[in-house]
Design a protein around this motif. Structure first.
Motif, short mmCIF file in Angstrom:
data_model
loop_
_atom_site.label_atom_id
_atom_site.label_comp_id
_atom_site.label_asym_id
_atom_site.label_seq_id
_atom_site.Cartn_x
_atom_site.Cartn_y
_atom_site.Cartn_z
N UNK A 134 0.80 -1.23 0.00
CA UNK A 134 0.00 0.00 0.00
C UNK A 134 0.83 1.28 0.00
N UNK A 135 2.09 1.19 0.49
CA UNK A 135 2.89 2.40 0.61
C UNK A 135 4.23 2.32 -0.12
N UNK A 136 5.07 1.38 0.27
CA UNK A 136 6.44 1.34 -0.25
C UNK A 136 6.49 1.17 -1.77
N UNK A 137 5.60 0.34 -2.30
CA UNK A 137 5.63 0.13 -3.76
C UNK A 137 5.32 1.42 -4.51
N UNK A 138 4.36 2.20 -4.00
CA UNK A 138 4.00 3.46 -4.65
C UNK A 138 5.13 4.47 -4.56
N UNK A 139 5.79 4.53 -3.40
CA UNK A 139 6.88 5.50 -3.23
C UNK A 139 8.08 5.14 -4.10
N UNK A 140 8.33 3.86 -4.29
CA UNK A 140 9.44 3.44 -5.16
C UNK A 140 9.15 3.81 -6.61
N UNK A 141 7.91 3.58 -7.04
CA UNK A 141 7.54 3.96 -8.41
C UNK A 141 7.63 5.46 -8.58
N UNK A 176 -4.59 -0.89 7.30
CA UNK A 176 -4.93 -0.73 5.88
C UNK A 176 -5.06 0.74 5.53
N UNK A 177 -5.94 1.45 6.25
CA UNK A 177 -6.16 2.86 5.91
C UNK A 177 -4.98 3.71 6.36
N UNK A 178 -4.30 3.34 7.45
CA UNK A 178 -3.14 4.10 7.90
C UNK A 178 -2.04 4.11 6.86
N UNK A 179 -1.76 2.97 6.25
CA UNK A 179 -0.69 2.92 5.24
C UNK A 179 -1.09 3.67 3.98
N UNK A 180 -2.38 3.69 3.67
CA UNK A 180 -2.85 4.49 2.52
C UNK A 180 -2.62 5.98 2.77
N UNK A 181 -2.98 6.43 3.97
CA UNK A 181 -2.82 7.86 4.28
C UNK A 181 -1.33 8.23 4.39
N UNK A 182 -0.52 7.35 4.95
CA UNK A 182 0.91 7.61 5.02
C UNK A 182 1.50 7.74 3.63
N UNK A 183 1.03 6.91 2.70
CA UNK A 183 1.51 6.99 1.32
C UNK A 183 1.14 8.33 0.70
N UNK A 185 0.67 11.21 2.18
CA UNK A 185 1.51 12.26 2.76
C UNK A 185 2.91 12.25 2.15
N UNK A 186 3.50 11.06 2.02
CA UNK A 186 4.84 10.95 1.48
C UNK A 186 4.89 11.30 -0.01
N UNK A 198 8.08 17.95 -12.38
CA UNK A 198 6.80 18.17 -13.04
C UNK A 198 5.77 17.10 -12.76
N UNK A 199 5.81 16.47 -11.58
CA UNK A 199 4.88 15.40 -11.25
C UNK A 199 3.70 15.97 -10.47
N UNK A 200 2.49 15.70 -10.94
CA UNK A 200 1.27 16.16 -10.26
C UNK A 200 0.57 14.98 -9.59
N UNK A 201 0.49 14.95 -8.26
CA UNK A 201 -0.14 13.82 -7.57
C UNK A 201 -1.66 13.95 -7.49
#
Length: 304
Positions: A134-141, A176-183, A185-186, A198-201
């Motif tokens: 939920x978090x680390x994979x998205x931050x790596x990408x 589940x929801x905590x890791x989504x929200x942490x992602x 924020x990061x 130039x990345x728009x989240x």
């Protein structure tokens, strides 16, 4: 977006929501690629390959291994991250796909009895758990996207993260929801720290997603949640629980409308096309799908 054809990369494009995004995107004539650990094209529950699938470029790559997709992500003008798990029990997704009610109940029971999990997880266990998926994979990408050079110096590149409404507790562990929200924020922090990329989240927050044919097991829960949401809306009762209350997630589950997976996919593409960033909640997605009007804020409107 520029006048050229969008080049979309869907991380997890052969999954439930990912495949819906791919299908709608190729229907718009977009250049669509998918990356997943298997690299296999999407297939229906019966094992059939739909007509749209050959129009997607299917790649085998691990979200945790940037070298396996750095070139692919560098060629993309928009990226959607759909990876994630609702439960840490690895068997729940197969139970949903196969319609195994008893297997799904077992998975829920296993996740709830597991508490917050072992803090001393191995690296592989972490990758398969809430923090990893939920978090680390998205931050790596995202880090990989930020490290690449934009196709043009003036082009904004959408990064769409599939998050979630806070509408699953206490049935699903709070992590589940905590890791989504942490992602979230990061992701926002990293984008703010690297404006030159130039990345728009964009953060898409659906509740329960369903499809009567692809995921028939989701249909009855979706009907019941939809009914409870309508009753809650009709009652006009305010939320008596603070957002930090253990009962907040349970109440929100009764107030948050389910969404057909195609409506969520369409919302993702709309955000990319129209340059929409920030958080997108269920009421907005329902509005875009023509399912009802959002409630207007009453503050400041009294007497007008």
């Amino acid at each position: 977006m520029s006048a050229s054809v969008p080049r979309l990369l869907v991380v997890g494009g052969n999954g439930f929501l990912g495949s819906a995004i791919c299908r709608l995107a190729v229907g718009k004539g977009w250049d669509v690629s998918s990356m997943s650990s298997s690299g296999k094209p999407y297939a229906t529950p019966a094992g059939h390959t739909p007509a749209w699938a050959p129009r997607v470029k299917w790649h085998a790559a691990s979200a945790f291994s940037p070298d396996s997709y750095s070139t692919l992500i560098g060629e993309s003008t928009a990226v959607v991250h759909t990876l994630g798990i609702l439960l840490e029990d690895v068997g729940y997704k197969q139970s949903v796909k196969s319609g195994d009610v008893f297997g799904l109940v077992k998975s829920f029971a296993s996740s709830l009895s597991g508490g917050d999990g072992n803090p001393l997880k191995s690296e592989e266990e972490r990758k398969r758990g809430y923090e990893g998926m939920n978090k680390d994979s998205a931050l790596t990408v995202l880090d990989t996207l930020i490290s690449t050079t934009p196709p043009t110096s003036t082009q904004t590149r959408p990064f769409v993260y599939i998050s979630a409404a806070d509408a699953f507790r206490p049935v699903v562990p709070r992590r589940y929801i905590e890791t989504k929200r942490q992602a979230e924020i990061e992701i926002m922090r990293k984008c703010d720290e690297h404006p030159e990329a130039g990345v728009r989240p964009t953060f898409i927050r659906p509740g329960l997603m369903y499809h009567p044919h692809i995921r028939p097991l989701t249909t009855l829960p979706a009907f019941l949640v939809d009914l409870s949401a309508k009753l809650s809306t009709a009652s006009g009762l305010p939320n008596p629980f603070a957002s930090k209350s253990p009962l907040h997630g349970a109440l929100e589950s009764l107030r948050t409308y389910p969404l057909h997976v195609d409506h969520v996919a369409a919302a993702v593409l709309k955000c990319i096309e129209e340059g929409r960033g920030g958080v997108v909640e269920v009421p907005e997605m329902r509005d875009w799908a023509g399912l009802g009007s959002k409630k207007k804020a009453e503050v400041g409107l009294q007497g007008q």
